[in-house]
Write a protein that holds these residues in place. Structure first.
Motif, PDB file in Angstrom:
ATOM      1  N   ASP A 169      27.585 -16.982   5.633  1.00  0.00           N
ATOM      2  CA  ASP A 169      28.246 -16.832   4.343  1.00  0.00           C
ATOM      3  C   ASP A 169      28.929 -15.480   4.239  1.00  0.00           C
ATOM      4  N   ALA A 170      30.062 -15.465   3.589  1.00  0.00           N
ATOM      5  CA  ALA A 170      30.708 -14.201   3.249  1.00  0.00           C
ATOM      6  C   ALA A 170      30.042 -13.616   2.009  1.00  0.00           C
ATOM      7  N   THR A 171      30.207 -12.315   1.800  1.00  0.00           N
ATOM      8  CA  THR A 171      29.787 -11.659   0.561  1.00  0.00           C
ATOM      9  C   THR A 171      31.046 -11.258  -0.199  1.00  0.00           C
ATOM     10  N   ILE A 172      31.212 -11.818  -1.381  1.00  0.00           N
ATOM     11  CA  ILE A 172      32.402 -11.575  -2.196  1.00  0.00           C
ATOM     12  C   ILE A 172      31.959 -11.046  -3.552  1.00  0.00           C
ATOM     13  N   ASN A 173      32.492  -9.895  -3.935  1.00  0.00           N
ATOM     14  CA  ASN A 173      32.128  -9.258  -5.212  1.00  0.00           C
ATOM     15  C   ASN A 173      30.616  -9.099  -5.345  1.00  0.00           C
ATOM     16  N   GLY A 174      29.976  -8.722  -4.232  1.00  0.00           N
ATOM     17  CA  GLY A 174      28.555  -8.430  -4.257  1.00  0.00           C
ATOM     18  C   GLY A 174      27.638  -9.634  -4.198  1.00  0.00           C
ATOM     19  N   SER A 175      28.201 -10.838  -4.027  1.00  0.00           N
ATOM     20  CA  SER A 175      27.378 -12.043  -4.001  1.00  0.00           C
ATOM     21  C   SER A 175      27.701 -12.879  -2.771  1.00  0.00           C
ATOM     22  N   GLU A 176      26.656 -13.334  -2.076  1.00  0.00           N
ATOM     23  CA  GLU A 176      26.886 -14.275  -0.985  1.00  0.00           C
ATOM     24  C   GLU A 176      27.397 -15.592  -1.554  1.00  0.00           C
ATOM     25  N   THR A 177      28.292 -16.232  -0.822  1.00  0.00           N
ATOM     26  CA  THR A 177      28.965 -17.425  -1.339  1.00  0.00           C
ATOM     27  C   THR A 177      28.051 -18.646  -1.422  1.00  0.00           C
ATOM     28  N   GLY A 178      27.049 -18.733  -0.533  1.00  0.00           N
ATOM     29  CA  GLY A 178      26.215 -19.932  -0.511  1.00  0.00           C
ATOM     30  C   GLY A 178      26.908 -21.143   0.072  1.00  0.00           C
ATOM     31  N   THR A 179      28.071 -20.926   0.706  1.00  0.00           N
ATOM     32  CA  THR A 179      28.825 -22.033   1.285  1.00  0.00           C
ATOM     33  C   THR A 179      27.987 -22.823   2.289  1.00  0.00           C
ATOM     34  N   SER A 180      27.171 -22.115   3.072  1.00  0.00           N
ATOM     35  CA  SER A 180      26.373 -22.786   4.090  1.00  0.00           C
ATOM     36  C   SER A 180      25.467 -23.849   3.468  1.00  0.00           C
ATOM     37  N   PHE A 181      24.849 -23.532   2.329  1.00  0.00           N
ATOM     38  CA  PHE A 181      23.963 -24.488   1.673  1.00  0.00           C
ATOM     39  C   PHE A 181      24.749 -25.669   1.111  1.00  0.00           C
ATOM     40  N   ARG A 182      25.906 -25.389   0.509  1.00  0.00           N
ATOM     41  CA  ARG A 182      26.720 -26.478  -0.031  1.00  0.00           C
ATOM     42  C   ARG A 182      27.161 -27.419   1.076  1.00  0.00           C
ATOM     43  N   GLN A 183      27.513 -26.846   2.239  1.00  0.00           N
ATOM     44  CA  GLN A 183      27.916 -27.690   3.353  1.00  0.00           C
ATOM     45  C   GLN A 183      26.745 -28.536   3.847  1.00  0.00           C
ATOM     46  N   ALA A 184      25.560 -27.933   3.959  1.00  0.00           N
ATOM     47  CA  ALA A 184      24.385 -28.679   4.424  1.00  0.00           C
ATOM     48  C   ALA A 184      24.090 -29.855   3.500  1.00  0.00           C
ATOM     49  N   LEU A 185      24.134 -29.620   2.201  1.00  0.00           N
ATOM     50  CA  LEU A 185      23.855 -30.690   1.247  1.00  0.00           C
ATOM     51  C   LEU A 185      24.925 -31.765   1.298  1.00  0.00           C
ATOM     52  N   HIS A 186      26.180 -31.373   1.562  1.00  0.00           N
ATOM     53  CA  HIS A 186      27.237 -32.377   1.640  1.00  0.00           C
ATOM     54  C   HIS A 186      27.080 -33.247   2.892  1.00  0.00           C
ATOM     55  N   PHE A 187      26.651 -32.655   3.996  1.00  0.00           N
ATOM     56  CA  PHE A 187      26.385 -33.460   5.194  1.00  0.00           C
ATOM     57  C   PHE A 187      25.356 -34.547   4.873  1.00  0.00           C
ATOM     58  N   VAL A 188      24.348 -34.205   4.079  1.00  0.00           N
ATOM     59  CA  VAL A 188      23.354 -35.206   3.668  1.00  0.00           C
ATOM     60  C   VAL A 188      24.012 -36.262   2.783  1.00  0.00           C
ATOM     61  N   ASP A 189      24.906 -35.841   1.890  1.00  0.00           N
ATOM     62  CA  ASP A 189      25.592 -36.784   1.003  1.00  0.00           C
ATOM     63  C   ASP A 189      26.415 -37.811   1.770  1.00  0.00           C
ATOM     64  N   VAL A 190      27.002 -37.401   2.913  1.00  0.00           N
ATOM     65  CA  VAL A 190      27.834 -38.353   3.659  1.00  0.00           C
ATOM     66  C   VAL A 190      26.999 -39.259   4.548  1.00  0.00           C
ATOM     67  N   GLY A 191      25.680 -39.013   4.638  1.00  0.00           N
ATOM     68  CA  GLY A 191      24.824 -39.943   5.367  1.00  0.00           C
ATOM     69  C   GLY A 191      23.933 -39.358   6.433  1.00  0.00           C
ATOM     70  N   PHE A 192      24.137 -38.081   6.793  1.00  0.00           N
ATOM     71  CA  PHE A 192      23.305 -37.462   7.831  1.00  0.00           C
ATOM     72  C   PHE A 192      21.907 -37.143   7.300  1.00  0.00           C
TER      73      PHE A 192
END
Length: 250
Positions: free
Chosen positions: A65-88
């Protein structure tokens, strides 16, 4: 070519394993340009990865994850949850401990990236790497097993008749140093060992391994070294030529 266009040419259920690291959160510039990347593009790629992956196949998604304006984006977690949403299935959440990370001014040193292991249904292959030295090697197995209700039960006579092996399966935190003295010209080169250990773990000889973001070609080289077949896409012509040169040299 763009991997989205490339994957459209791959039949359904064709790939045994994907090992890749996307250009997440625009943390890198490639040939002076920020990679054209967005969550919407990721969603399309995740959908295509599910389609081309064989039943019981695996996707290894290495991301930070990048850190933007002092906060980590959390993109990695959103991507992991979306992989589960598509069926993995989220088979495992692993950590790549980089050993020699970078210092930050007001945070603890960032020394890892996530390695999400997704499976399409029950996993087919798990050749767990056993290189963790057991302190109690050679001694009889003893102890208890925790039951679903919280109680413990003594091990069976059959289990107690066995001895602790000299080496056990490694933990899901892998200590692998980043590529040192990177002379490829690519800003984010996979450590060869990282790619190779995942390929050994989640595929068999002769299997087909995909890297949608082939970059400098490390996944392909690891496939050659382990007798796997590979498919890779790279959108940048210079990096494609670099990967081809490195692959030809193996």
């Amino acid at each position: 070519m763009d991997c989205l266009e490339g994957m459209k040419r791959i039949p359904d259920g064709f790939v045994d394993l994907t090992v890749t690291s996307p250009p997440y959160d625009n943390l890198r510039t490639y040939n002076g340009n920020i990679a054209q990347w967005s969550f919407e593009k990721f969603q399309d790629i995740a959908k295509e990865l599910y389609r081309v992956t064989k039943q019981c196949g695996v996707v290894v998604w290495i991301v930070g994850d990048a850190t933007i304006n002092g906060s980590e984006t959390g993109t990695s977690f959103r991507q992991a949850l979306h992989f589960v949403d598509v069926g993995f299935n989220l088979h495992d959440t692993m950590i790549w401990h980089k050993i020699s990370p970078f210092q930050h001014k007001n945070r603890y040193i960032q020394g890892f990236e996530y390695m999400f292991i997704f499976s399409k249904g029950a996993r087919k292959t798990a050749n767990l790497i056993c290189d963790r030295k057991n302190k109690w090697a050679g001694t009889p197995i003893h102890g208890t097993e925790r039951q679903p209700d919280g109680n413990t039960r003594s091990l069976s006579t059959k289990q107690k008749s066995k001895s602790v092996k000299e080496y056990g399966a490694r933990f899901n935190i892998w200590d692998i140093a980043p590529e040192k003295d990177n002379k490829t010209g690519h800003p984010a080169v996979f450590p060869k060992r990282l790619a190779q250990d995942h390929i050994l773990s989640w595929s068999n000889e002769g299997d087909i391994v995909l890297d949608p973001f082939m970059g400098s070609g490390t996944t392909a080289i690891a496939c050659i070294n382990t007798n796997r077949n590979y498919i890779g896409f790279e959108i940048d012509k210079d990096y494609y030529n670099l990967a081809q040169k490195r692959i030809d040299g193996v």
